[in-house]
Design a protein around this motif. Structure first.
Motif, short mmCIF file in Angstrom:
data_model
loop_
_atom_site.label_atom_id
_atom_site.label_comp_id
_atom_site.label_asym_id
_atom_site.label_seq_id
_atom_site.Cartn_x
_atom_site.Cartn_y
_atom_site.Cartn_z
N VAL A 248 0.87 -1.17 0.00
CA VAL A 248 0.00 0.00 0.00
C VAL A 248 0.91 1.22 0.00
CG1 VAL A 248 -1.71 1.32 1.29
CG2 VAL A 248 -1.88 -1.16 1.21
N GLY A 249 0.67 2.15 -0.92
CA GLY A 249 1.50 3.33 -0.99
C GLY A 249 1.03 4.26 -2.09
N LEU A 250 1.87 5.24 -2.41
CA LEU A 250 1.54 6.20 -3.45
C LEU A 250 1.31 5.47 -4.76
CD1 LEU A 250 1.37 9.31 -4.09
CD2 LEU A 250 3.74 9.10 -4.89
N PRO A 251 0.10 5.52 -5.33
CA PRO A 251 -0.22 4.70 -6.50
C PRO A 251 0.73 4.92 -7.68
CG PRO A 251 -2.22 5.63 -5.55
CD PRO A 251 -1.07 6.28 -4.84
N ALA A 252 1.12 6.16 -7.91
CA ALA A 252 1.94 6.46 -9.09
C ALA A 252 3.33 5.86 -9.02
CB ALA A 252 2.04 7.98 -9.30
N ARG A 253 3.71 5.30 -7.89
CA ARG A 253 4.97 4.55 -7.83
C ARG A 253 4.95 3.38 -8.81
NH1 ARG A 253 5.50 3.38 -1.54
NH2 ARG A 253 6.94 1.77 -2.32
N ASP A 254 3.84 2.64 -8.84
CA ASP A 254 3.70 1.54 -9.81
C ASP A 254 3.78 2.07 -11.24
OD1 ASP A 254 3.41 -0.78 -8.26
OD2 ASP A 254 1.23 -0.63 -8.17
N VAL A 276 0.39 9.13 -18.66
CA VAL A 276 -0.10 9.57 -17.36
C VAL A 276 -1.53 10.09 -17.48
CG1 VAL A 276 0.24 11.21 -15.46
CG2 VAL A 276 2.20 10.03 -16.45
N GLU A 277 -1.81 10.82 -18.56
CA GLU A 277 -3.18 11.30 -18.78
C GLU A 277 -4.15 10.13 -18.99
OE1 GLU A 277 -2.82 13.92 -22.07
OE2 GLU A 277 -1.76 15.48 -20.94
N ARG A 278 -3.71 9.12 -19.72
CA ARG A 278 -4.55 7.94 -19.95
C ARG A 278 -4.84 7.22 -18.62
NH1 ARG A 278 -5.44 4.43 -24.51
NH2 ARG A 278 -4.14 5.83 -25.76
N TYR A 279 -3.82 7.08 -17.80
CA TYR A 279 -3.96 6.46 -16.49
C TYR A 279 -4.91 7.27 -15.62
CZ TYR A 279 -2.47 5.55 -11.62
OH TYR A 279 -2.42 5.32 -10.26
N HIS A 280 -4.75 8.61 -15.62
CA HIS A 280 -5.61 9.47 -14.80
C HIS A 280 -7.07 9.36 -15.25
CE1 HIS A 280 -7.55 13.37 -13.79
NE2 HIS A 280 -7.01 13.10 -12.62
N TYR A 300 3.53 11.13 -10.33
CA TYR A 300 4.31 10.32 -11.27
C TYR A 300 5.80 10.68 -11.17
CZ TYR A 300 6.12 8.85 -15.85
OH TYR A 300 6.87 8.29 -16.86
N ARG A 301 6.11 11.96 -11.18
CA ARG A 301 7.50 12.39 -11.03
C ARG A 301 8.07 11.89 -9.70
NH1 ARG A 301 7.74 18.23 -10.63
NH2 ARG A 301 10.01 17.85 -10.56
N LEU A 302 7.29 12.02 -8.66
CA LEU A 302 7.74 11.58 -7.34
C LEU A 302 7.94 10.07 -7.30
CD1 LEU A 302 8.24 12.74 -4.44
CD2 LEU A 302 5.84 12.19 -3.96
N GLY A 303 7.04 9.36 -7.95
CA GLY A 303 7.03 7.91 -7.86
C GLY A 303 8.17 7.20 -8.56
N VAL A 304 8.93 7.91 -9.40
CA VAL A 304 9.92 7.24 -10.23
C VAL A 304 11.08 6.66 -9.41
CG1 VAL A 304 11.37 9.24 -10.77
CG2 VAL A 304 11.08 7.41 -12.47
N LEU A 305 11.24 7.05 -8.16
CA LEU A 305 12.28 6.42 -7.33
C LEU A 305 11.98 4.95 -7.06
CD1 LEU A 305 13.14 9.42 -6.88
CD2 LEU A 305 13.77 8.75 -4.55
N GLN A 306 10.76 4.52 -7.34
CA GLN A 306 10.44 3.10 -7.23
C GLN A 306 11.31 2.26 -8.16
OE1 GLN A 306 8.23 1.91 -5.08
NE2 GLN A 306 7.65 -0.13 -5.77
#
Length: 359
Positions: A248-254, A276-280, A300-306
């Motif tokens: 469970v976490g920030l969805p945009a990490r996936d 990202v627009e398609r996902y949103h 999305y920008r934040l999640g890229v560390l995943q």
């Protein structure tokens, strides 16, 4: 009957007992070369008129006892997903006919629908923008139905730190920094200086990164990438497998992990806004409100560390193989480049000042 431990334990008697029908013969063949588990295709024969599926996919633990014990929690997570979660989400997964696991997680079995002739994605080759579009829309089927639903935080098989858990975030941050060092030592000069710096810096920020926006969360696949996706031959449908890292976490990490590691870098840079627009749009279709497109892009920008997080955690403590090393190098380079191009490190640092206890 007991849980099958090896492929030879998948007998007609065992299969018939879990299906509730007579099985006269089985043929078991290995699928793939999974290092944390073993998957087999089982062809079954029945008396005339039985009407049961002719083939199945069966997942068992790794046949190496040391690996089996080390990743038992992942087995608990995957069985937990099929038994407790999948009916509540809309992401396309194989039908599960039977699941069973021992109390310590070291023995388990999943009897799943055989998705042949679907083809596994190729992590090293990468995917097309059209395949990526299928994948991000499918991903919304996991995130949307579980959006900010607190009940999933109590799921016992959660792998990653829960939203807002500062102590767990710091603990994973310490492990991530260690894993990055081990990974770089193992890969040596194969990692360029720019990627080496990006990896080391980003993994030193995992603690504050995990604490950045705890108010937005959903169920996460955790390892959402091409090797865990099955595409129909006509590329109109995708099925998602390998649920050993559910969290469970920030969805945009996936989302960012997928695009950063599964698209060629130039392709990703050209289509990521559209994806990202398609996902949103798909999230909105599942009833997600109070989440605008620009906030989605921020996440999305934040999640890229995943991307480097999962890559190094998976590699640092596993045995090296030729394909594994090539895949890790590819994923690290793509992920680190995405971090730089999305200016993700500075974005995390903008949160770090308000969460000094995690960094």
């Amino acid at each position: 009957m007991t849980i099958p431990r090896r492929p030879e334990d998948i007998t007609p008697a065992w299969l018939g007992s879990v299906l509730g029908t007579e099985v006269t013969a089985v043929q078991v063949t290995a699928i793939g070369t999974g290092q944390t588990g073993a998957t087999y295709r089982v062809a079954a024969e029945y008396p005339a008129g039985a009407g049961a599926p002719p083939t199945f996919a069966v997942k068992l633990p790794a046949q190496d006892d040391a690996v089996r014990e080390r990743v038992a929690f992942g087995y608990l997570s995957e069985v937990g997903f099929y038994s407790e979660v999948c009916e509540h989400v809309a992401i396309p997964v194989p039908s599960c006919f039977h699941s069973e696991i021992s109390s310590d997680g070291s023995d388990f079995v999943l009897l799943l629908a055989d998705m042949a002739p679907a083809e596994q994605g190729d992590q090293i080759a990468g995917c097309s923008p059209a395949e990526a579009a299928l994948a991000v829309e499918a991903l919304a089927g996991l995130h949307g139905p579980s959006w900010c639903d607190q009940r999933w935080c109590d799921l016992p098989s959660i792998v990653m730190p829960k939203p807002g858990d500062a102590e767990a975030a710091k603990g994973l941050g310490d492990i991530a920094a260690m894993a990055a060092g081990i990974t770089l030592d193992k890969l040596g000069g194969s990692v360029g200086d720019e990627d080496r710096d990006t990896l080391t810096t980003s993994m030193s920020l995992v603690g504050p990164w995990l604490m950045a926006v705890p108010q937005r969360f959903s169920l996460m696949h955790g390892d959402y990438r091409l090797d865990n996706l099955l595409f129909d031959p006509d590329r109109t449908h995708v099925t998602v497998v390998d649920w050993q890292t559910i969290g469970v976490g920030l969805p945009a990490r996936d989302l960012a992990y997928f695009t950063a590691t599964s698209l060629l870098p130039d392709d990703r840079a050209g289509v990521e806004r559209e994806l990202v627009e398609r996902y949103h749009t798909a999230l909105v279709g599942y009833g997600v409100t109070d989440y605008d497109a620009e906030t989605c892009w921020h996440d999305y920008r934040l999640g890229v560390l995943q991307a480097p997080l999962l890559t190094t955690l998976g590699y640092a403590f596993a045995a090296s193989t030729e394909r594994g090393d090539e895949m890790i190098l590819t994923m690290l380079h793509r992920g680190c480049r995405a971090i730089r191009e999305l200016d993700a490190i500075e974005l995390v640092r903008s949160y770090q000042a308000s969460t000094p206890s995690t960094g």
